[in-house]
Enzyme design. Structure first.
Site, mmCIF file in Angstrom:
data_model
loop_
_atom_site.group_PDB
_atom_site.id
_atom_site.type_symbol
_atom_site.label_atom_id
_atom_site.label_comp_id
_atom_site.label_asym_id
_atom_site.label_seq_id
_atom_site.Cartn_x
_atom_site.Cartn_y
_atom_site.Cartn_z
ATOM 1 N N HIS A 365 0.843 -0.980 0.145
ATOM 2 C CA HIS A 365 -0.049 -0.167 0.081
ATOM 3 C C HIS A 365 0.824 1.426 0.067
ATOM 4 O O HIS A 365 0.761 2.277 -0.503
ATOM 5 C CB HIS A 365 -1.233 -0.046 1.281
ATOM 6 C CG HIS A 365 -0.142 0.315 2.456
ATOM 7 N ND1 HIS A 365 -0.019 -1.071 3.202
ATOM 8 C CD2 HIS A 365 0.113 1.049 3.349
ATOM 9 C CE1 HIS A 365 0.318 -0.626 4.525
ATOM 10 N NE2 HIS A 365 0.411 0.712 4.603
ATOM 11 N N ARG A 472 -8.889 0.122 -5.795
ATOM 12 C CA ARG A 472 -8.287 -0.983 -5.209
ATOM 13 C C ARG A 472 -9.219 -1.101 -3.921
ATOM 14 O O ARG A 472 -8.413 -0.352 -2.775
ATOM 15 C CB ARG A 472 -6.909 -0.941 -5.068
ATOM 16 C CG ARG A 472 -6.189 -0.904 -6.126
ATOM 17 C CD ARG A 472 -4.667 -1.038 -5.983
ATOM 18 N NE ARG A 472 -3.748 -0.854 -7.105
ATOM 19 C CZ ARG A 472 -3.455 -0.092 -7.976
ATOM 20 N NH1 ARG A 472 -3.706 1.186 -7.819
ATOM 21 N NH2 ARG A 472 -2.642 -0.288 -9.136
ATOM 22 N N CYS A 677 -5.029 -2.080 -17.289
ATOM 23 C CA CYS A 677 -4.632 -1.347 -16.294
ATOM 24 C C CYS A 677 -3.288 -1.695 -15.862
ATOM 25 O O CYS A 677 -3.036 -3.113 -16.422
ATOM 26 C CB CYS A 677 -5.623 -1.126 -15.034
ATOM 27 S SG CYS A 677 -5.933 -2.829 -14.274
#
Length: 763
Positions: A365, A472, A677
């Site tokens: 992240h 996400r 993507c």
């Protein structure tokens, strides 16, 4: 002469015991000259740029030549070995046309010559050479032995070569270190290294005393209560849907927290003068040792649970005792094992010039947020001692996944020039925000953004995103301390949908597993990328998927711009199961008085089987999104986060070209809209190929949208079609890149496409 395997083993073991780089290389050449009974043994190592070789160690040539003799690749016999990656065995080296005499070496008396390349993971590290007086070539046995030795030494010397430490003793070359990692976020940054300390582990706690036992006991009991609340909240929220093994683990932890041995043991040690942290460590180690002594494997494994619960309590204690240090008012490179979003928020964004993490991956992240904010980041950097380099000048090159510590002034100046140019270009590109991404021959490309946090919404909209191609949803799960509730998820989703309304937002259902782990739900597997991840995990934990879909549908009821995206589909029954859950959730919400407009449902093509099953899957989906990162990884069987094979990961591989064309052709025949993507959509060279193939919707990080839009507006698709035709005949990715790179150069971009031209007025 005979060279048994034991001599090679002995040599490798002796080298392994040598810590100093200079001593290590001296040991190698000395021992080899003795083993082979030769007058000369030398090691030449590549410079960091790999365009020349420096004499790094020798036994037999002039010691004064070490660090001074330098040969270009293909120059002399040594350079020829480096250029051809093949051994050279000569009876009379000075008589060979390739021989270059260098007076400093004093090597004219030596005639016989044998040199072999030093390689590691297909990369040239240097050249190993032996020489002698006789005018006859070395025997085949000698050559075979030297090649075997070189294969063993390649990895050992690669570490020296990568770190640059061996160059610290070389005259006229400034000592600096260059470390490789995996790409977290593209871009370049320079600044002073500022360490962001992660929470200490129990093993890091040192003996310490306290002068206030009462306060320490109070802090400990508060920490104990907080962990109890965490566990009760986590187990209660999942209820009967919690897997039995994890449910049992929660129960074990709760029993441990209630154990008088734990609380009484810690309080007794605090009474005797120990700090809460030191008392906790001693107590946990004492409890764990009782289980470790057991012969029963189950009981032995419980020691890990005790350490786990001890770490949770320690984390709570440390949160109550954190000291915030004031960072200097200058450009900073933040360094640490992993840098959390909270750490980033503690610094003014304009001061953060880059991130270097010793663990983590492209999909951590931290990397995702860095990408959204345009902060260069390198993850999983091996071998770097951040503590020892505190305050050092550092360059972060996210494009090459490199971290350079204490760079020479010339290198630092060049990187700063690149950064200044990049900043000027980005300011100039702001005027493109409301212009379409359209080629010179009127081919329209939709540019969407990838996002995972509400904080990402503003950059995407500011840079002209026409929607969200990939939201996400796992990021809110990853930064939480337990599974978020339906209401918590709803608040997040509705804010994202509102921020982009009426533009479409493709929200991906929870995609954890592989290298994306939740801190409160650990999944241990021998092959995590082939295991319990994506839709497999959420279908097996149905309550999680139901809760998430309900939250998304409620947000969609207010905004109407949701597109539901399902990750890691590999079977037809998986998408059917998701549609059934979606229908039931819609009916349940309707009974509650919430009218839900039917959202489009799409799937990601990341697993090759999904590509092959498209005709069978088509009747159950409304659109397709190609996940270029995972599709490349699974198609090539390459873990992009493994430094040993990450150099083989390339979206431009010929197999990917075949797959991308097949997916687009099939989707068109089935009437399915398709987008792409992942990193490929941010790679200018790859974008040229995608335009030629016919992809008209790309999703990429917000930071890269202006550059890609500029590129699209500068080319003609018709001019790219002949290159695509040639690319179909290519056998590797370097050939395909070589076809499209001249287009960038002609437009004034750098060869790798990372640096757009400063004057973009033509667009």
């Amino acid at each position: 002469m005979h060279h048994p395997l034991s001599t090679l083993t002995s040599l490798v073991e002796q080298i392994a015991r040598t810590q100093d780089p200079t001593a290590m290389m001296s040991t190698i050449v000395q021992r080899l000259s003795e083993l082979l009974n030769v007058e000369v043994c030398s090691i030449y190592l590549c410079t960091p740029e790999r365009d020349s070789l420096i004499l790094a160690a020798t036994q037999g040539l002039s010691p004064a030549a070490v660090g001074h003799v330098q040969l270009a690749v293909n120059e002399g016999l040594v350079g020829n070995i480096a250029g051809t990656l093949s051994a050279v065995n000569l009876a009379d080296a000075p008589a060979d046309d390739r021989f270059v005499y260098i007076p400093e070496t004093h090597e004219m008396p030596y005639h016989r010559f044998l040199g072999v390349p030093l390689l590691h993971l297909r990369k040239l590290v240097g050249v190993l050479v032996i020489q002698g007086h006789q005018r006859e070539p070395f025997s085949e046995e000698d050559e075979a032995f030297l090649i075997t030795v070189a294969s063993q030494l390649g990895s050992t010397l690669y570490q020296l070569h990568r770190d640059g430490e061996w160059m610290s003793d070389v005259q006229d070359i400034s000592p600096f270190r260059r470390y490789r990692g995996v790409k977290g976020a593209s871009g370049v940054g320079c600044g002073r290294l500022w360490l962001v300390h992660p929470q200490l582990s129990l093993a890091d706690i040192k003996p310490s005393m306290t002068s206030n036992p009462a306060q320490q006991k109070s802090d400990f009991m508060d920490a104990l209560s907080s962990v109890k609340e965490e566990l009760e909240s986590g187990s209660g929220r999942l209820g009967k849907h919690l897997p039995s093994d994890v449910s049992a683990l929660f129960h074990v932890y709760q029993l441990m927290l209630q154990s008088p041995e734990l609380s009484d043991g810690v309080k007794q040690l605090i009474t005797e003068g120990a700090s809460a942290e030191w008392a906790l460590k001693q107590t946990i180690e004492g409890m764990a040792s009782l289980f470790e002594q057991s012969d029963d494997p189950y009981m032995k494994a419980r020691s890990e649970d005790i350490y786990n619960i001890g770490q949770r309590i320690l984390n709570q204690l440390l949160e109550r005792d954190q000291q915030v240090l004031e960072a200097p008012d200058e450009p900073l490179i933040l360094g640490g094992e992993l840098i959390s979003i909270a750490d980033l928020a503690a610094f003014p964004q304009e001061r953060i010039q880059g991130l270097v993490c010793t663990s983590g991956s492209t999909l951590s992240h931290t990397a995702i947020v860095a990408n959204a904010l345009g902060i260069p980041a390198v993850m999983g950097v091996e071998g770097v001692e951040l503590e020892q380099n505190r305050g050092a000048k550092v360059i972060i090159d996210g494009n090459r996944a490199e971290c350079i510590i204490n760079p020479p002034q010339a290198l630092l100046t060049e990187y700063k020039r690149m950064i200044d140019q990049e900043n000027r270009v980005m300011r100039d590109l702001e005027r493109l925000r409301n212009m379409p991404a359209e080629t010179l021959d009127n081919v329209r490309i939709q540019l969407h953004t990838n996002t995972g946090l509400l904080a990402d919404a503003t950059p995407g909209l500011e840079r002209g995103a026409e929607g969200v191609g990939l939201y996400r949803s796992e990021i809110p799960f990853m930064v939480h301390d337990s599974f978020p509730t339906e209401q918590e998820q709803y608040r997040i989703y509705v804010n994202v949908l509102k921020a982009y309304s009426p533009l479409p937002v493709s929200m991906r259902t929870l995609d954890i597993g592989g290298d994306k782990q939740l801190p409160y739900f650990e999944i241990n597997e021998s092959n995590p990328y082939l295991g319990w991840r994506g839709i497999r995990f959420t279908l097996d934990n149905t309550q999680l998927l139901v809760t998430q879909i309900r939250a998304m549908l409620r947000a969609h009821a207010e905004c109407g711009n949701l597109k539901l995206l399902v990750p890691m589909i590999s079977r037809v029954d998986e998408i059917i199961a998701v549609r059934e859950i979606l229908d039931k959730a819609s009916e349940a919400l309707k009974r509650d008085g919430i009218e839900i407009p039917r959202p489009q449902v799409g799937m990601m093509i990341e697993v090759p089987s999904a590509m092959l099953l498209l005709p069978k899957l088509a009747q159950h989906i409304d659109f397709v999104s190609v996940g270029s990162n995972d599709l490349t990884q699974y198609l090539l069987a390459v873990d992009r986060n493994n430094p040993r094979v990450s150099n083989l990961f390339d979206n431009m591989h010929p197999a990917m070209l075949v797959a991308l064309e097949q997916i687009l052709t099939t989707c068109k025949s089935l009437g399915l809209p398709v987008s792409l993507c992942g990193e490929m959509a941010s790679d200018p060279v790859a974008v040229l190929m995608l335009i030629a193939i016919g992809y008209d919707t790309l999703s990429l990080s917000a930071y890269n949208i202006p550059k890609i839009k500029l590129l699209i507006r500068s080319v003609r698709r018709a001019d790219l079609m002949p290159l695509l035709e040639k690319a179909r005949d290519c056998t590797d990715e370097s050939q395909i890149r070589a076809l499209f790179e001249p287009v960038l150069v002609k437009l004034g971009w750098s060869k790798d496409g990372r640096q757009p031209p400063e004057d973009s007025s033509a667009a």
